[in-house]
Design a protein around this motif. Structure first.
Motif, PDB file in Angstrom:
ATOM      1  N   TYR A 121      -3.044   5.566  73.195  1.00  0.00           N
ATOM      2  CA  TYR A 121      -3.503   6.876  73.685  1.00  0.00           C
ATOM      3  C   TYR A 121      -2.930   7.934  72.855  1.00  0.00           C
ATOM      4  N   GLU A 122      -1.401   7.715  72.649  1.00  0.00           N
ATOM      5  CA  GLU A 122      -0.950   8.804  71.778  1.00  0.00           C
ATOM      6  C   GLU A 122      -1.417   8.544  70.217  1.00  0.00           C
ATOM      7  N   PHE A 123      -1.562   7.291  69.879  1.00  0.00           N
ATOM      8  CA  PHE A 123      -1.872   6.986  68.366  1.00  0.00           C
ATOM      9  C   PHE A 123      -3.361   7.673  68.066  1.00  0.00           C
ATOM     10  N   MET A 124      -4.317   7.501  69.142  1.00  0.00           N
ATOM     11  CA  MET A 124      -5.571   7.950  68.811  1.00  0.00           C
ATOM     12  C   MET A 124      -5.834   9.711  68.314  1.00  0.00           C
ATOM     13  N   LYS A 125      -4.628  10.266  68.721  1.00  0.00           N
ATOM     14  CA  LYS A 125      -4.510  11.716  68.595  1.00  0.00           C
ATOM     15  C   LYS A 125      -4.698  11.848  67.169  1.00  0.00           C
ATOM     16  N   TYR A 126      -4.215  10.839  66.204  1.00  0.00           N
ATOM     17  CA  TYR A 126      -3.877  11.074  64.925  1.00  0.00           C
ATOM     18  C   TYR A 126      -5.267  10.277  63.936  1.00  0.00           C
ATOM     19  N   LEU A 127      -5.885   9.355  64.623  1.00  0.00           N
ATOM     20  CA  LEU A 127      -6.772   8.627  64.114  1.00  0.00           C
ATOM     21  C   LEU A 127      -8.097   9.309  63.857  1.00  0.00           C
ATOM     22  N   LYS A 128      -8.810   9.328  62.860  1.00  0.00           N
ATOM     23  CA  LYS A 128     -10.214   9.841  62.428  1.00  0.00           C
ATOM     24  C   LYS A 128     -11.239   8.795  62.835  1.00  0.00           C
ATOM     25  N   LYS A 129     -12.390   8.945  63.012  1.00  0.00           N
ATOM     26  CA  LYS A 129     -13.396   7.701  62.911  1.00  0.00           C
ATOM     27  C   LYS A 129     -14.503   8.303  61.904  1.00  0.00           C
ATOM     28  N   GLU A 130     -15.043   7.246  60.888  1.00  0.00           N
ATOM     29  CA  GLU A 130     -15.981   7.340  60.060  1.00  0.00           C
ATOM     30  C   GLU A 130     -16.931   6.265  60.179  1.00  0.00           C
ATOM     31  N   GLY A 131     -18.087   6.341  60.455  1.00  0.00           N
ATOM     32  CA  GLY A 131     -18.884   5.126  61.083  1.00  0.00           C
ATOM     33  C   GLY A 131     -18.127   4.309  61.909  1.00  0.00           C
ATOM     34  N   ASP A 132     -18.106   3.140  61.659  1.00  0.00           N
ATOM     35  CA  ASP A 132     -17.285   2.115  62.415  1.00  0.00           C
ATOM     36  C   ASP A 132     -15.910   1.916  62.291  1.00  0.00           C
ATOM     37  N   ASP A 133     -15.217   2.477  61.156  1.00  0.00           N
ATOM     38  CA  ASP A 133     -14.056   2.511  60.956  1.00  0.00           C
ATOM     39  C   ASP A 133     -13.224   3.755  61.322  1.00  0.00           C
ATOM     40  N   TYR A 134     -11.802   3.372  61.724  1.00  0.00           N
ATOM     41  CA  TYR A 134     -10.874   4.288  62.053  1.00  0.00           C
ATOM     42  C   TYR A 134      -9.806   4.340  60.794  1.00  0.00           C
ATOM     43  N   TYR A 135      -9.539   5.517  60.641  1.00  0.00           N
ATOM     44  CA  TYR A 135      -8.634   5.741  59.486  1.00  0.00           C
ATOM     45  C   TYR A 135      -7.428   6.670  59.948  1.00  0.00           C
ATOM     46  N   ILE A 136      -6.372   6.915  59.273  1.00  0.00           N
ATOM     47  CA  ILE A 136      -5.183   7.893  59.668  1.00  0.00           C
ATOM     48  C   ILE A 136      -4.773   8.319  58.325  1.00  0.00           C
ATOM     49  N   VAL A 137      -4.576   9.546  58.127  1.00  0.00           N
ATOM     50  CA  VAL A 137      -4.170  10.105  56.716  1.00  0.00           C
ATOM     51  C   VAL A 137      -2.580  10.503  56.800  1.00  0.00           C
ATOM     52  N   SER A 138      -1.809  10.099  55.857  1.00  0.00           N
ATOM     53  CA  SER A 138      -0.418  10.539  56.043  1.00  0.00           C
ATOM     54  C   SER A 138       0.019  10.668  54.487  1.00  0.00           C
ATOM     55  N   ASN A 139       0.827  11.653  54.428  1.00  0.00           N
ATOM     56  CA  ASN A 139       1.356  11.815  53.112  1.00  0.00           C
ATOM     57  C   ASN A 139       0.201  11.758  52.066  1.00  0.00           C
ATOM     58  N   GLY A 140      -1.081  12.467  52.242  1.00  0.00           N
ATOM     59  CA  GLY A 140      -2.179  12.438  51.422  1.00  0.00           C
ATOM     60  C   GLY A 140      -2.791  11.139  51.081  1.00  0.00           C
ATOM     61  N   ASN A 141      -2.486  10.200  51.944  1.00  0.00           N
ATOM     62  CA  ASN A 141      -3.047   8.752  51.415  1.00  0.00           C
ATOM     63  C   ASN A 141      -3.904   8.340  53.014  1.00  0.00           C
ATOM     64  N   LYS A 142      -5.226   8.093  52.749  1.00  0.00           N
ATOM     65  CA  LYS A 142      -6.107   7.468  53.946  1.00  0.00           C
ATOM     66  C   LYS A 142      -5.793   6.141  54.023  1.00  0.00           C
ATOM     67  N   HIS A 143      -5.403   5.699  55.255  1.00  0.00           N
ATOM     68  CA  HIS A 143      -5.141   4.240  55.695  1.00  0.00           C
ATOM     69  C   HIS A 143      -6.226   3.883  56.711  1.00  0.00           C
ATOM     70  N   VAL A 144      -7.252   2.846  56.227  1.00  0.00           N
ATOM     71  CA  VAL A 144      -8.225   2.520  57.238  1.00  0.00           C
ATOM     72  C   VAL A 144      -7.476   1.258  57.824  1.00  0.00           C
ATOM     73  N   LEU A 145      -7.832   1.169  59.287  1.00  0.00           N
ATOM     74  CA  LEU A 145      -7.577   0.139  60.031  1.00  0.00           C
ATOM     75  C   LEU A 145      -8.367  -1.027  59.811  1.00  0.00           C
ATOM     76  N   LYS A 146      -8.026  -1.888  59.211  1.00  0.00           N
ATOM     77  CA  LYS A 146      -8.733  -3.274  58.959  1.00  0.00           C
ATOM     78  C   LYS A 146      -9.237  -3.819  60.510  1.00  0.00           C
ATOM     79  N   ARG A 147     -10.598  -4.235  60.463  1.00  0.00           N
ATOM     80  CA  ARG A 147     -11.200  -4.789  61.586  1.00  0.00           C
ATOM     81  C   ARG A 147     -10.546  -6.392  61.724  1.00  0.00           C
ATOM     82  N   ILE A 148     -10.174  -6.788  62.857  1.00  0.00           N
ATOM     83  CA  ILE A 148      -9.743  -8.061  63.130  1.00  0.00           C
ATOM     84  C   ILE A 148     -11.124  -8.772  63.878  1.00  0.00           C
ATOM     85  N   PRO A 149     -11.587  -9.989  63.158  1.00  0.00           N
ATOM     86  CA  PRO A 149     -12.884 -10.482  63.866  1.00  0.00           C
ATOM     87  C   PRO A 149     -12.361 -11.157  65.423  1.00  0.00           C
ATOM     88  N   SER A 150     -13.345 -10.961  66.208  1.00  0.00           N
ATOM     89  CA  SER A 150     -13.061 -12.042  67.438  1.00  0.00           C
ATOM     90  C   SER A 150     -13.468 -13.345  67.149  1.00  0.00           C
TER      91      SER A 150
END
Length: 150
Positions: A121-150
């Motif tokens: 919940y704390e981390f979600m404050k900093y994540l952004k969503k684009e389509g089905d992807d979540y990402y976070i921006v830090s130090n000018g870099n966009k880091h997309v969270l890789k999807r883990i297949p089930s």
């Protein structure tokens, strides 16, 4: 010994990072921390402890470590793990499963940690969503969270 059923597990770690020995929850804080400190993984990715008398294997429900807290300091993120250690979060190692639970590589990339609900919940404050992807921006870099297949 490469088949899971050939292994005699003395320990179990649940998905919340709780340790059990012979079915009994380890509640003694120093024993718990000592076990986390001794945790190793062999070439076949089996987790074990070795106190000098041989390997004691550990069955792990999800990950052996969990992220208990996340702390943003400037542009960087720091995580506190269930073994009470704190380290800088490597945003390049972030992933997320189908249930939207984030994971990160920790301890120099040697282990993976699952985020607990409060850390999530704390981390979600900093994540952004684009389509089905979540990402976070830090130090000018966009880091997309890789999807883990089930």
């Amino acid at each position: 010994m490469n088949k899971k059923e050939d292994i005699n597990y003395r320990f179990f770690i649940d998905k919340r990072g709780n340790w059990f020995q012979d079915g009994i929850k380890i509640q003694h804080r120093l024993t718990y921390l000592y076990n986390n400190k001794l945790l190793q993984r062999d070439d076949e990715s089996h987790y074990y402890l070795d106190e000098g008398s041989g390997k004691l294997y550990i069955e792990v429900e999800d990950t052996p470590f969990v992220v208990k807290m996340i702390d943003k300091q400037g542009e960087d993120f720091y995580i506190v793990l269930n073994d009470e250690t704190k380290e800088k979060l490597d945003l390049k190692t972030l992933s997320i499963n189908d249930e939207n639970v984030p994971y990160a590589k920790i301890k120099d990339g040697n282990f993976e940690a699952r985020f607990t609900r409060p850390a999530y919940y704390e981390f979600m404050k900093y994540l952004k969503k684009e389509g089905d992807d979540y990402y976070i921006v830090s130090n000018g870099n966009k880091h997309v969270l890789k999807r883990i297949p089930s």
